[in-house]
Each structure stands twice: as C-alpha cells, then as structure tokens.
Motif scaffolding. Structure first.
Motif, PDB file in Angstrom:
ATOM      1  N   THR A   1       2.712 -11.474  12.005  1.00  0.00           N
ATOM      2  CA  THR A   1       3.481  -9.977  11.658  1.00  0.00           C
ATOM      3  C   THR A   1       3.723  -9.688  13.024  1.00  0.00           C
ATOM      4  OG1 THR A   1       1.944  -9.943   9.748  1.00  0.00           O
ATOM      5  CG2 THR A   1       3.056  -7.985  10.765  1.00  0.00           C
ATOM      6  N   ALA A   2       2.973  -9.477  14.048  1.00  0.00           N
ATOM      7  CA  ALA A   2       3.383  -8.803  15.376  1.00  0.00           C
ATOM      8  C   ALA A   2       4.526  -9.510  15.964  1.00  0.00           C
ATOM      9  CB  ALA A   2       2.241  -8.782  16.431  1.00  0.00           C
ATOM     10  N   ASP A   3       4.496 -11.082  15.644  1.00  0.00           N
ATOM     11  CA  ASP A   3       5.439 -11.596  16.419  1.00  0.00           C
ATOM     12  C   ASP A   3       6.938 -11.480  15.398  1.00  0.00           C
ATOM     13  OD1 ASP A   3       6.469 -14.455  17.943  1.00  0.00           O
ATOM     14  OD2 ASP A   3       7.274 -14.690  15.945  1.00  0.00           O
ATOM     15  N   PHE A   4       6.778 -11.436  14.272  1.00  0.00           N
ATOM     16  CA  PHE A   4       7.976 -11.017  13.482  1.00  0.00           C
ATOM     17  C   PHE A   4       8.609  -9.741  13.705  1.00  0.00           C
ATOM     18  CE2 PHE A   4       9.701  -9.339   9.522  1.00  0.00           C
ATOM     19  CZ  PHE A   4      10.792 -10.250   9.372  1.00  0.00           C
ATOM     20  N   VAL A   5       7.847  -8.811  13.876  1.00  0.00           N
ATOM     21  CA  VAL A   5       8.377  -7.402  13.973  1.00  0.00           C
ATOM     22  C   VAL A   5       8.921  -7.176  15.164  1.00  0.00           C
ATOM     23  CG1 VAL A   5       7.130  -6.178  12.027  1.00  0.00           C
ATOM     24  CG2 VAL A   5       6.068  -6.240  14.332  1.00  0.00           C
ATOM     25  N   ALA A   6       8.460  -7.813  16.174  1.00  0.00           N
ATOM     26  CA  ALA A   6       8.933  -7.553  17.889  1.00  0.00           C
ATOM     27  C   ALA A   6       9.898  -8.493  17.888  1.00  0.00           C
ATOM     28  CB  ALA A   6       7.727  -8.173  18.719  1.00  0.00           C
ATOM     29  N   ARG A   7      10.219  -9.602  17.059  1.00  0.00           N
ATOM     30  CA  ARG A   7      11.640 -10.214  17.132  1.00  0.00           C
ATOM     31  C   ARG A   7      12.648  -9.246  16.399  1.00  0.00           C
ATOM     32  NH1 ARG A   7      11.578 -15.924  18.102  1.00  0.00           N
ATOM     33  NH2 ARG A   7       9.519 -16.702  18.622  1.00  0.00           N
TER      34      ARG A   7
ATOM     35  N   GLY B   1      -7.737  -6.488  14.799  1.00  0.00           N
ATOM     36  CA  GLY B   1      -6.754  -7.743  14.814  1.00  0.00           C
ATOM     37  C   GLY B   1      -5.526  -7.477  14.652  1.00  0.00           C
ATOM     38  N   LEU B   2      -4.901  -6.568  13.854  1.00  0.00           N
ATOM     39  CA  LEU B   2      -3.715  -6.024  13.682  1.00  0.00           C
ATOM     40  C   LEU B   2      -2.928  -5.072  14.774  1.00  0.00           C
ATOM     41  CD1 LEU B   2      -1.048  -6.260  11.914  1.00  0.00           C
ATOM     42  CD2 LEU B   2      -1.998  -4.495  10.308  1.00  0.00           C
ATOM     43  N   THR B   3      -3.808  -4.075  14.973  1.00  0.00           N
ATOM     44  CA  THR B   3      -3.429  -3.220  15.957  1.00  0.00           C
ATOM     45  C   THR B   3      -3.332  -3.693  17.409  1.00  0.00           C
ATOM     46  OG1 THR B   3      -5.679  -2.392  16.254  1.00  0.00           O
ATOM     47  CG2 THR B   3      -4.340  -1.166  14.511  1.00  0.00           C
ATOM     48  N   THR B   4      -4.494  -4.552  17.638  1.00  0.00           N
ATOM     49  CA  THR B   4      -4.143  -5.160  19.010  1.00  0.00           C
ATOM     50  C   THR B   4      -3.011  -6.073  19.088  1.00  0.00           C
ATOM     51  OG1 THR B   4      -6.558  -5.260  19.192  1.00  0.00           O
ATOM     52  CG2 THR B   4      -5.615  -6.912  20.623  1.00  0.00           C
ATOM     53  N   ALA B   5      -3.000  -6.992  17.966  1.00  0.00           N
ATOM     54  CA  ALA B   5      -1.550  -7.650  18.089  1.00  0.00           C
ATOM     55  C   ALA B   5      -0.254  -6.765  18.179  1.00  0.00           C
ATOM     56  CB  ALA B   5      -1.497  -8.648  16.792  1.00  0.00           C
ATOM     57  N   LEU B   6      -0.150  -5.921  17.700  1.00  0.00           N
ATOM     58  CA  LEU B   6       1.045  -5.294  17.831  1.00  0.00           C
ATOM     59  C   LEU B   6       1.192  -4.463  18.856  1.00  0.00           C
ATOM     60  CD1 LEU B   6       0.864  -3.616  14.206  1.00  0.00           C
ATOM     61  CD2 LEU B   6       2.802  -4.890  14.956  1.00  0.00           C
ATOM     62  N   HIS B   7      -0.199  -3.930  19.709  1.00  0.00           N
ATOM     63  CA  HIS B   7      -0.046  -3.443  20.874  1.00  0.00           C
ATOM     64  C   HIS B   7       0.583  -4.292  21.870  1.00  0.00           C
ATOM     65  CE1 HIS B   7      -1.275   0.692  20.638  1.00  0.00           C
ATOM     66  NE2 HIS B   7      -2.372   0.315  20.106  1.00  0.00           N
ATOM     67  N   GLU B   8       0.082  -5.474  21.764  1.00  0.00           N
ATOM     68  CA  GLU B   8       0.390  -6.674  22.802  1.00  0.00           C
ATOM     69  C   GLU B   8       1.704  -7.055  22.600  1.00  0.00           C
ATOM     70  OE1 GLU B   8      -2.649  -9.513  22.245  1.00  0.00           O
ATOM     71  OE2 GLU B   8      -4.201  -8.546  23.419  1.00  0.00           O
TER      72      GLU B   8
ATOM     73  N   ASN C   1      -6.211 -13.997   7.178  1.00  0.00           N
ATOM     74  CA  ASN C   1      -7.059 -12.955   7.534  1.00  0.00           C
ATOM     75  C   ASN C   1      -6.824 -11.970   9.035  1.00  0.00           C
ATOM     76  OD1 ASN C   1      -9.294 -10.705   7.998  1.00  0.00           O
ATOM     77  ND2 ASN C   1     -10.723 -12.250   7.094  1.00  0.00           N
ATOM     78  N   PRO C   2      -6.069 -10.720   8.639  1.00  0.00           N
ATOM     79  CA  PRO C   2      -5.835  -9.967  10.067  1.00  0.00           C
ATOM     80  C   PRO C   2      -6.475  -9.095  10.393  1.00  0.00           C
ATOM     81  CG  PRO C   2      -4.955  -8.959   7.920  1.00  0.00           C
ATOM     82  CD  PRO C   2      -5.850 -10.174   7.244  1.00  0.00           C
ATOM     83  N   ILE C   3      -7.687  -9.100   9.785  1.00  0.00           N
ATOM     84  CA  ILE C   3      -8.999  -8.077  10.405  1.00  0.00           C
ATOM     85  C   ILE C   3      -9.421  -8.313  11.807  1.00  0.00           C
ATOM     86  CG2 ILE C   3     -11.117  -7.180   9.945  1.00  0.00           C
ATOM     87  CD1 ILE C   3     -10.839  -7.556   6.871  1.00  0.00           C
ATOM     88  N   TYR C   4      -9.627  -9.684  12.143  1.00  0.00           N
ATOM     89  CA  TYR C   4     -10.113  -9.925  13.546  1.00  0.00           C
ATOM     90  C   TYR C   4      -9.321 -10.629  14.506  1.00  0.00           C
ATOM     91  CZ  TYR C   4     -14.066  -9.846  10.087  1.00  0.00           C
ATOM     92  OH  TYR C   4     -15.085  -9.319   9.188  1.00  0.00           O
ATOM     93  N   THR C   5      -9.649 -10.257  15.842  1.00  0.00           N
ATOM     94  CA  THR C   5      -8.670 -10.758  17.005  1.00  0.00           C
ATOM     95  C   THR C   5      -8.998 -12.152  16.902  1.00  0.00           C
ATOM     96  OG1 THR C   5     -10.487 -10.585  18.507  1.00  0.00           O
ATOM     97  CG2 THR C   5      -8.828  -8.351  17.932  1.00  0.00           C
ATOM     98  N   PRO C   6      -8.272 -13.025  17.343  1.00  0.00           N
ATOM     99  CA  PRO C   6      -8.564 -14.512  17.731  1.00  0.00           C
ATOM    100  C   PRO C   6      -9.848 -14.667  18.464  1.00  0.00           C
ATOM    101  CG  PRO C   6      -6.439 -14.014  18.273  1.00  0.00           C
ATOM    102  CD  PRO C   6      -6.789 -12.698  17.889  1.00  0.00           C
TER     103      PRO C   6
END
Length: 265
Positions: free
Chosen positions: A78-84, A98-105, A47-52
């Motif tokens: 996903t954020a880890d994968f695309v950032a690499r 959950g997704l937008t925050t991960a990508l920003h970080e 579930n990617p909706i929510y932040t940790p």
C-alpha cells in the motif's frame, strides 16, 4: 507434461508456513533450501498490522528463519502504491505500526487535515471516532484506499471483523468503494516481483486459499501451487473457475522443486 524453470518464489505465510504460532511440516526446510540455492523469495501476507521485523521474529519463534527484508505485507504494498501515485503525499490512517511505519518510510505525512488519502488497515481497536473522521474526509474529497479485502481475521477467541468489513461500513456511509491493494489484487505480487527483480514466467506462488493466493497468482501470470494445510480443501478446488498449476499436501512436497529449480506441470 511441460517442464518449467522456477527462479523466484512467493509464498503466503499463514496456512503455508505457519498455523497460529506453529511451523507447518517442511516450512523451515523449504526456506533453508531456497537460501542454500540462492533462490530469490518473499513471504507475503495480507496482514498489515505488524512490521516485517515483528513478523520475522514471529516466524523465528516457530523455528523458521526469514529475514525482515524477505517479508512483503499489504501495508508495504500500500505504501509503495500511494508513494508512486502521489509522491510525498498525506494520509489519514486507521491502522497499526505495520502500516504507519511503512507510510512514514515511503515519505508520507500522516494528517487529518485535507489528506490526499484515507487509508484503512487492520487494528484490534477500531474506534467510532476514527471511522467517523474517515467518512467525513472521504466525503470531503480524500481518495479511499484499503490495505486488504479480508472480511474477518482469526483470534484465540474466534473470528474478528477485519479491514474488509470496516471498509463496507465506510462505503455504505460514503457511497465510495475503496481501492484494495492486498491479495487478490495482483498488484501485490507485481510490487513483490519488483522488489526482488523476479519475472512472472519463472516465479511460483504458494498459497492456501483459492480466492486470494491462487486467483491473484493466475492473474499476475505466475506458476501457482495450492497447499492443503490452510483454508481451501482439495474437494473445493473444482468449484472455482480457475485452477492452480499444482495441488500438493504441504510445502514439504515442494522442497525438491526449490532445490532443483524446475517443476513438471
């Protein structure tokens, strides 16, 4: 019988630790046992909706104390994968915090102007406009990523279409298949292991689904436990061409293993 050492634990959340917002038998005790014996662990969810932080609070309300840094979502993977792959890249995103925050970080810019990626996640408010934009950007050359392949998700009123279903719509319109990062892609587990410094031969995965948790664990070379408190029933196990290392009634049956750090298969 073979005796194996288990030093690191990965566990699914829904169907293993909780059902809806209620803790399943032994879940809180299992997590506390891991802490008491300094075991490395992560709670995984597609579930990617929510932040940790959101998920930590949800588990806390059910009586299970899991710090946010011990939660690994398909959005984080996903954020880890695309950032690499493309460091400090750009993405057009359909999803929630959950997704937008991960990508920003991870250093990504969210943009609808010539993005490197279109990233499709989960949302309760999929819009025709955003899906149309995603289709046009993919046709224009953006790489297509989806956080998870789940076709449906639960709600109080019944099932809801999830990322996998919407991805199928986009694929039909673009003739482009997405790269799914979440389970059953074993990359979800490999990134989790990297996060806690675990090794596959001494790591166990606990899940309630043969078609995501167990198959991904098998493909990642982990020791796998299937619990019967979620989706897969005992009689269904034999219908799959792969097997978990052990089937148990619930996570309560694994507290002794978490304590001793060894298991017999």
């Amino acid at each position: 019988m073979a005796v194996k050492k288990i030093e690191t634990w990965l566990t699914d959340m829904d169907g293993v630790l909780v059902h809806e917002n209620t803790a399943l038998p032994g879940a809180a005790e299992f997590i506390e046992t891991l802490k008491e014996h300094d075991r490395q662990y992560l709670v995984l969810t597609n579930n990617p909706i929510y932040t940790p932080r959101d998920l930590s609070a949800r588990l806390g309300r059910s009586g299970i104390d899991v710090p946010e840094d011990r939660i690994w979502t398909s959005a984080l993977a996903t954020a880890d994968f695309v950032a690499r792959t493309i460091p400090r890249g750009s993405a057009y995103v359909i999803g929630e915090a959950g997704l937008t925050t991960a990508l920003h970080e991870a250093g990504f810019i969210l943009s609808d102007i010539n993005p490197d990626y279109v990233i499709l996640g989960e949302t309760r408010t999929y819009s025709f406009e955003s899906i149309t934009t995603a289709i046009r950007l993919i046709l224009g050359g953006a790489r297509f990523i989806c956080t998870n392949p789940d076709a449906t998700g639960p709600s109080e009123n019944g099932i809801l279409p999830a990322a996998g279903s919407v991805a199928a719509l986009v694929t039909k319109a673009t003739n482009r298949e997405p790269y799914f990062v979440g389970k059953p892609n074993p990359i979800m587990f490999r990134t989790a292991l990297n996060r806690v410094g675990g090794h596959s031969e001494t790591t166990a995965m606990i899940g309630d689904r043969m078609d995501t948790d167990v198959v991904a664990g098998v493909e990642a070379g982990l020791n796998t436990f299937l619990v019967l408190t979620g989706i897969t029933k005992r009689e269904e196990v034999e219908t799959f061409p792969f097997r978990p290392d052990k089937v148990v009634d619930s996570i309560k049956n694994l507290i002794d293993v978490a304590e001793s750090g060894v298991v017999e298969f």
